[in-house]
Design an enzyme around this catalytic site. Structure first.
Site, mmCIF file in Angstrom:
data_model
loop_
_atom_site.group_PDB
_atom_site.id
_atom_site.type_symbol
_atom_site.label_atom_id
_atom_site.label_comp_id
_atom_site.label_asym_id
_atom_site.label_seq_id
_atom_site.Cartn_x
_atom_site.Cartn_y
_atom_site.Cartn_z
ATOM 1 C CB CYS A 167 7.032 41.763 -21.534
ATOM 2 S SG CYS A 167 7.099 40.083 -22.105
ATOM 3 C CG HIS A 189 10.358 42.143 -19.061
ATOM 4 N ND1 HIS A 189 9.793 41.225 -18.200
ATOM 5 C CD2 HIS A 189 10.351 41.579 -20.295
ATOM 6 C CE1 HIS A 189 9.454 40.152 -18.896
ATOM 7 N NE2 HIS A 189 9.777 40.335 -20.163
ATOM 8 C CG ASN A 221 10.084 36.515 -19.684
ATOM 9 O OD1 ASN A 221 9.217 37.108 -19.053
ATOM 10 N ND2 ASN A 221 10.412 36.842 -20.928
HETATM 11 O O1 UT7 Z 1 9.675 38.680 -22.584
HETATM 12 C C1 UT7 Z 1 9.247 39.076 -23.844
HETATM 13 C C2 UT7 Z 1 10.297 39.278 -24.777
HETATM 14 N N1 UT7 Z 1 11.053 38.079 -25.019
HETATM 15 C C3 UT7 Z 1 12.331 38.223 -25.200
HETATM 16 O O2 UT7 Z 1 12.807 39.321 -25.063
HETATM 17 C C4 UT7 Z 1 13.158 37.054 -25.654
HETATM 18 C C5 UT7 Z 1 14.086 37.503 -26.742
HETATM 19 N N2 UT7 Z 1 14.856 36.447 -27.372
HETATM 20 C C6 UT7 Z 1 15.700 35.657 -26.705
HETATM 21 O O3 UT7 Z 1 15.836 35.736 -25.515
HETATM 22 C C7 UT7 Z 1 16.568 34.720 -27.512
HETATM 23 O O4 UT7 Z 1 16.404 34.989 -28.880
HETATM 24 C C8 UT7 Z 1 16.321 33.208 -27.236
HETATM 25 C C9 UT7 Z 1 16.768 32.837 -25.837
HETATM 26 C C10 UT7 Z 1 14.844 32.890 -27.394
HETATM 27 C C11 UT7 Z 1 17.092 32.376 -28.218
HETATM 28 O O5 UT7 Z 1 18.479 32.688 -28.104
HETATM 29 P P1 UT7 Z 1 19.342 33.054 -29.393
HETATM 30 O O6 UT7 Z 1 20.698 33.266 -28.917
HETATM 31 O O7 UT7 Z 1 18.662 34.184 -30.098
HETATM 32 O O8 UT7 Z 1 19.260 31.728 -30.215
HETATM 33 P P2 UT7 Z 1 18.673 31.480 -31.684
HETATM 34 O O9 UT7 Z 1 17.182 31.589 -31.685
HETATM 35 O O10 UT7 Z 1 19.432 32.315 -32.648
HETATM 36 O O11 UT7 Z 1 19.065 29.961 -31.893
HETATM 37 C C12 UT7 Z 1 20.421 29.529 -31.887
HETATM 38 C C13 UT7 Z 1 20.431 28.028 -31.916
HETATM 39 C C14 UT7 Z 1 19.505 27.448 -32.978
HETATM 40 O O12 UT7 Z 1 20.141 26.313 -33.531
HETATM 41 P P3 UT7 Z 1 20.874 26.411 -34.964
HETATM 42 O O13 UT7 Z 1 19.818 26.843 -35.924
HETATM 43 O O14 UT7 Z 1 21.964 27.427 -34.779
HETATM 44 O O15 UT7 Z 1 21.364 25.013 -35.177
HETATM 45 C C15 UT7 Z 1 18.307 27.011 -32.174
HETATM 46 O O16 UT7 Z 1 17.617 25.955 -32.795
HETATM 47 O O17 UT7 Z 1 19.979 27.512 -30.655
HETATM 48 C C16 UT7 Z 1 18.946 26.560 -30.892
HETATM 49 N N3 UT7 Z 1 18.033 26.589 -29.751
HETATM 50 C C17 UT7 Z 1 18.206 25.807 -28.678
HETATM 51 N N4 UT7 Z 1 19.140 24.904 -28.352
HETATM 52 C C18 UT7 Z 1 19.029 24.299 -27.166
HETATM 53 C C19 UT7 Z 1 16.926 27.344 -29.571
HETATM 54 N N5 UT7 Z 1 16.369 27.070 -28.375
HETATM 55 C C20 UT7 Z 1 17.145 26.125 -27.813
HETATM 56 C C21 UT7 Z 1 17.080 25.436 -26.578
HETATM 57 N N6 UT7 Z 1 18.058 24.554 -26.302
HETATM 58 N N7 UT7 Z 1 16.117 25.677 -25.661
#
Ligand code: UT7
Length: 332
Positions: A114, A259, A289
């Site tokens: 990235c 980014h 992204n």
């Molecule tokens: O470009 C390089 C760098 N990358 C980044 O900077 C990305 C950084 N991270 C993120 O953008 C976020 O962490 C994500 C978008 C990947 C995830 O969002 P989050 O708000 O951190 O969600 P989380 O990982 O804490 O997950 C929350 C819930 C989980 O369910 P439970 O355990 O609370 O029941 C996940 O299983 O959301 C669930 N979840 C989804 N639900 C529906 C994770 N992905 C999805 C999905 N659709 N695609």
């Protein structure tokens, strides 16, 4: 007399196929509502099978060459940034070179994910400032759609990423007002496994195996929350380092181009920096992204929209796998 680096042309290319959140709902357990709320993404573009990263890079390069009003034969060096090369080796730099029909010039590949565009910009800046090259093509591109885990297990990653390419031409400006004012680069290799694609791997024999596919170790993986927390801490730090170095304040900044990792990250970075949201260039809702390509795509779009005026101060910042992060300041 001092030589400074000027961005004399920009271009971007996005493959035509649009994949909406609703399209992804059909592949695994997710929802348009979740994706929009958590990431700000509505749709992304995917390259068709048969189209590689070097093809997107080539198209973006042609546009940057046109915008710089140069002939491609004037290019003296190519720098290419990607995490998704057409092949394990060689990198896409030489492929872009061949597609452009250029011979006897160097082509360098940058592997900083990235942050790839900012790392590449820093390298190009040094070559121009030292008088080594007078015209550099810097291109960043990704085709990520071909290697995402489109199952419930991979949904956190699969909703984020898209394909695209962006390019710039860099030239010397003698005592020019317009120039790259600084680049600041950082890394922390203790976090390799927080955002990585484990295999294929030179550590394993063989480097490629069916087990890598069966165990899903061939797909990119991330500890999303951990990456998120670090991104919103490190990007502002990199911007503050840049502002201090240039004796600027946040009020001097006309545009912040972060980014495009997640719109919540961009907005949180803006809040930490105390920069008004209208100054933040954000296009993740349409492209997802696009990793190394996201900053040059956003820069070119902002220029085409007439948002950036001569003399404006533009700050770039990125964070990603490695971890690597950084910033750059440009007076347009
Ligand atoms: O470009 C390089 C760098 N990358 C980044 O900077 C990305 C950084 N991270 C993120 O953008 C976020 O962490 C994500 C978008 C990947 C995830 O969002 P989050 O708000 O951190 O969600 P989380 O990982 O804490 O997950 C929350 C819930 C989980 O369910 P439970 O355990 O609370 O029941 C996940 O299983 O959301 C669930 N979840 C989804 N639900 C529906 C994770 N992905 C999805 C999905 N659709 N695609």
């Amino acid at each position: 007399m001092s030589i400074k680096t000027v961005i004399s042309g920009t271009g971007h290319f996005i493959p035509p196929k649009i994949v909406t959140n609703f399209d992804l709902e059909k592949l695994f357990n997710t929802s348009d509502k979740w994706i929009q709320q958590r990431t700000g993404i509505k749709e992304r573009h995917y390259a068709e099978p048969g189209t590689g990263t070097s093809d997107l890079a080539y198209q973006a390069s042609l546009k940057a060459i046109k915008s710089a009003e140069i002939d491609k034969t004037e290019i003296e060096f190519i720098i290419a940034a990607t995490l998704s090369p057409d092949h394990y080796f060689p990198g896409i730099g030489v492929q872009v070179q061949a597609k452009l029909g250029l011979s006897n010039i160097g082509a360098l590949d940058i592997r900083n994910q990235c942050s790839g565009f900012i790392y590449a910009l820093s390298v190009a800046d040094q070559y121009i400032k030292t008088g080594t090259y007078k015209k550099i093509l810097l291109v960043a591109a990704e085709v990520q759609s071909s290697n995402l885990d489109y199952s419930d297990k991979g949904r956190d990653m699969a909703v984020l990423f898209g394909d695209g390419g962006g390019a710039v031409i860099l030239e010397p400006g003698i005592d020019s007002d317009r120039s790259i004012l600084s680049t600041h680069l950082f890394s922390d290799g203790n976090n390799v496994k927080k955002l990585w694609m484990e295999t294929p791997s030179s550590k394993e024999k063989p480097t490629f195996s069916y087990d890598m596919i069966d165990s899903k170790r061939c797909y990119p993986k991330m500890n999303g929350r951990y990456v998120f927390i670090n991104a919103v801490e490190k990007m502002p730090e990199a911007v503050w380092a840049a502002l201090k170095h240039n004796n600027l304040t946040i009020d001097d900044v006309d545009h912040l181009i972060p980014h495009q990792a997640n719109d919540r990250i961009s907005l949180m970075v803006a809040k930490k920096l105390g920069i008004p949201v209208p100054k933040v260039i954000r296009n993740i809702s349409r492209f997802g992204n696009t990793t190394a390509a996201s900053i040059p795509i956003a820069l070119d779009e902002a220029l085409l929209e007439g948002r950036i005026k001569k003399g404006d101060i533009i700050v770039l910042t990125a964070f990603g796998s490695g971890f690597t992060w950084g910033s750059a300041v440009i007076r347009w």
